[in-house]
Enzyme design. Structure first.
Site, PDB file in Angstrom:
ATOM      1  CB  VAL A  29      -0.961  -0.006   1.212  1.00 32.27           C
ATOM      2  CG1 VAL A  29      -1.772   1.276   1.258  1.00 32.27           C
ATOM      3  CG2 VAL A  29      -1.879  -1.224   1.173  1.00 32.27           C
ATOM      4  CB  CYS A  30       3.922   2.123   1.954  1.00 34.34           C
ATOM      5  SG  CYS A  30       3.289   1.847   3.609  1.00 34.34           S
ATOM      6  CB  THR A  31       4.779   0.356  -3.065  1.00 40.84           C
ATOM      7  OG1 THR A  31       5.626  -0.331  -2.148  1.00 40.84           O
ATOM      8  CG2 THR A  31       5.465   0.464  -4.405  1.00 40.84           C
ATOM      9  CG  LEU A  59       5.948   7.030  -0.397  1.00 41.27           C
ATOM     10  CD1 LEU A  59       4.959   6.453   0.575  1.00 41.27           C
ATOM     11  CD2 LEU A  59       7.366   6.797   0.058  1.00 41.27           C
TER      12      LEU A  59
END
Ligand code: BEZ
Length: 212
Positions: free
Chosen positions: A44-46, A49
């Site tokens: 999810v973070c990928t 960002l």
């Protein structure tokens, strides 16, 4: 410490993927979004960002700088940024803070032990040129953020900083706005030359004043 709207955003020095940052100096006379993510090399973070990197044009238009944070080390951030570019089609164009010391996450209360003992949750802070906190949102780790919503709020914040208006439900840049109740009808005639419509004495709408 719980940070509230109107509080001064804690200042800090940190190492980032773009070198050392002294936070208030780095903000300068513009706006900032400080956002934490739980961990590097997570799916999810990928996506988040990469999405923020793609918003650079929209952020620049509004004089907003973004800065991300996780409790991982700079060497991880640097290795992960290659994956972000490869998978999201956008290279990081804003700094990522190495908060392996947990100094900044402590100042901003980004670790919520009942959610996770170790990692930061998805906190968002919007900070104004006066270094005051204008918006806070906390998302759980399992939910990616809606950065379009954050831009929408920044549009509202920047408008309402300059004019005595508020923005209604689901408002988007360019739509009619509400004249704040402390402005009398007499004053409103002067302040809002495009005119206004009185739906109730406390509910008066006018075209967005900083648009043609
Ligand atoms: C993610 O970014 O994919 C993620 C991180 C922590 C927990 C769950 C998901």
């Amino acid at each position: 410490m719980t940070l509230r709207l109107g509080d001064t955003a804690p200042d800090f020095e940190a190492q980032t993927t773009e070198g050392p940052v002294s936070f208030h100096k780095w903000i300068g006379d513009g706006w900032a979004i400080l956002f934490s993510h739980p961990k590097d090399f997570t799916p999810v973070c990928t996506t988040e960002l990469g999405a923020v990197a793609k918003l650079k044009g929209e952020l620049d238009k509004r004089k907003v700088k973004a800065i991300g944070l996780s409790v991982d080390k700079l060497s991880d951030h640097e290795a992960w940024s290659k994956d972000i570019e490869e998978t999201q089609g956008a290279a990081l164009n804003y700094p990522l803070i190495d908060d392996s010391s947990r100094k900044v996450s402590g100042l901003y209360d980004m670790i919520h032990p009942n959610a996770d003992e170790t990692f930061t949750v998805r906190s968002v802070f919007v900070i104004g040129p006066d270094k005051k906190i204008k918006l806070t949102i906390t998302y759980p780790a399992s939910t990616g953020r809606n950065f379009d919503e954050i831009l929408r709020v920044i549009d509202s914040l920047q408008l309402t900083a300059d004019y005595q208006v508020a923005t209604p439900v689901n408002w988007k840049d360019g739509e009619d706005v509400i004249i704040v109740p402390t402005v009398s009808d007499e004053a409103a005639k002067e302040k809002f030359p495009k005119g206004f419509k009185t739906i109730k004495p406390y509910l008066r709408v006018t075209p967005q004043p900083n648009r043609n």
